[in-house]
Design an enzyme around this catalytic site. Sequence first.
Site, PDB file in Angstrom:
ATOM      1  N   ASP A  22     -42.820  22.438 -41.137  1.00 14.51           N
ATOM      2  CA  ASP A  22     -43.536  22.454 -39.859  1.00 14.51           C
ATOM      3  C   ASP A  22     -42.980  23.505 -38.899  1.00 14.51           C
ATOM      4  OD1 ASP A  22     -45.191  20.396 -40.692  1.00 14.51           O
ATOM      5  OD2 ASP A  22     -43.887  18.834 -39.882  1.00 14.51           O
ATOM      6  N   ARG A 102     -34.341  12.393 -31.262  1.00 15.70           N
ATOM      7  CA  ARG A 102     -35.327  13.288 -30.643  1.00 15.70           C
ATOM      8  C   ARG A 102     -35.036  13.613 -29.173  1.00 15.70           C
ATOM      9  NH1 ARG A 102     -35.880  14.778 -35.253  1.00 15.70           N
ATOM     10  NH2 ARG A 102     -37.809  14.571 -36.441  1.00 15.70           N
ATOM     11  N   ASP A 131     -43.064  11.528 -32.555  1.00 16.83           N
ATOM     12  CA  ASP A 131     -42.103  12.544 -32.128  1.00 16.83           C
ATOM     13  C   ASP A 131     -42.649  13.425 -31.010  1.00 16.83           C
ATOM     14  OD1 ASP A 131     -40.036  11.747 -33.717  1.00 16.83           O
ATOM     15  OD2 ASP A 131     -40.428  13.163 -35.332  1.00 16.83           O
ATOM     16  N   SER A 181     -41.831  14.572 -46.556  1.00 20.66           N
ATOM     17  CA  SER A 181     -41.301  15.040 -45.287  1.00 20.66           C
ATOM     18  C   SER A 181     -40.064  14.195 -44.994  1.00 20.66           C
ATOM     19  CB  SER A 181     -42.340  14.875 -44.174  1.00 20.66           C
ATOM     20  OG  SER A 181     -41.774  15.219 -42.929  1.00 20.66           O
TER      21      SER A 181
END
Length: 410
Positions: A22, A102, A131, A181
Amino acid sequence: MLETKRTFMANKVVLAYSGGLDTSVCIRYLQTLHKMDVITVTVDCGQDDDFAGIERRAKAIGAIKHVYVDAKDEFAKDYVIPSIKANGLYQGKYPLATALARPLIAAKTVEVATKENAVAIAHGCTGKGNDQIRFDVTMRALRPDLKIIAPIRDMNLTRDVEIKYAKEQNIPISTEAKKYSIDLNLWGRAVEGGSIEDADFEPPEEAFQFINFKNDKAGYIDLEFDQGVPVAADGKRMSLTDLIQYVNDKAGAHGVGIVDHIEDRVVGIKSREVYEAPAALTIIEAHRDLEKMVLTKHELAFKRTVDDQWSWLAYAGLWQDPLRADLDRFIDATQTRVSGKVRVKLQRGSIRVVGRQSRYSLYKNDLATYAAGSTFDQSLAKGFVELWGLQSIIANSVADTAGKKQQQQK
C-alpha cells in the site's frame, strides 16, 4: 534496483511508510498525481523488519528522504502499559496491537512533517478499515493545518489493482504481500487478505509466525506485576520489551495466541479478523486475574465498564480524546494495589491461571475455608439471607396473589 530520476518539486509531503504494498504504491501516486516530493517515515514499534531494506526500497521508488524512528520503548511505556492496566481487549477478543501503534506512528509522522516544513502528510490506509480513522484523527488533533492525502482511499483502489500497478511501475513488493496483508508490532500481529477473508476458511499454519501447533506438552510461566505493570517473568526481572518477547516465545511455543473472530469495524462493516498475540493474551489474562484478587467487587464491576470504554476509544482512533486520559487516571488509581505474582498454565492453545499471590490480597483462607479453623460465623448468614432476598420474595408473593384474584374473576 529500480532507478528513479529525482526532480525536486515545490511542495513536500511526509508519508507514513511501512515498506509494504500500500505505502509503496503511494510514493508513486503522490509523485505523479500530486506532483509532490515524498519524504518517507518508518516508525519502529517492534515489527522486526529489515529497516535498511525499507529505506532502500523507499528511495528506489522515488522518496527524496527517508526517516527511521525507533519508538519501541515509547510504544511499550506510553501505549502498551496503559492497555495492560485497562485489560485492553476490543469486543473481549482483540488486544489492540495495531490500534495502539497507529496514533504513535501518526504523531511521529506529524513531528517529521513539522521539522521538514511539509505542506501535507499521507498514509496508505483504505476507506474500509479503522486505520484511516486512527491516522486522520490523530494527525488532525496534532496539526489541523496540514493536508492529509490517502491515495488508496481517495482513488478507491483494491489490492489486485495495486499489485498490477506495482508491476507496471517496477515497484518492488514482497511475495508475502501477494498472499496476506501483515501488520506486526511488539504487542501482536494481524493477518488479513487473501483466503482469510472467507469467514468459513481455517487459516493455514503457514499464516502464523509465533505459534507451534505440534507441542502438546504443558508449560508454566510465572508473571510478576508491580502496580499493574509486568516486571518479571519466571523470576527474571527485565525490561517490558524483553519481557513481552520472552512471553511471546514461551506462550507461542505452547500454541497460545490466536484470535479468530468476527469484528465490528468503526465504519460499520463486519469483518473476519485473525490475530496472533501470545504475549498480549497471556499477560492480560494474568493481570485481570490478579485484579480480581486485590480489588473489591465494586471496583471490579465499575472497572469492567471503564476497560470496555477505554478499549473502544483505542480501537476507534480516539486516542487523543480527553476521555481516554480521564479514564487513565481512574485506571491508574486502581493499579496501586495490583502487585503480586500469577502462575499461568499453557497447553494446546489454552491459557489457565493456576496460582496467584499478593500482599494486597482480599482473599482470606480462614474466611473462605470449609475446614476446621474457619473464622466465619455461619449463624450470621441466616438474617442476611432473609434481608437480601426480601423484595424478591415479596414481589413473587404479590404476583401470585394478583394471579389468583384474576383466576377467581374469570
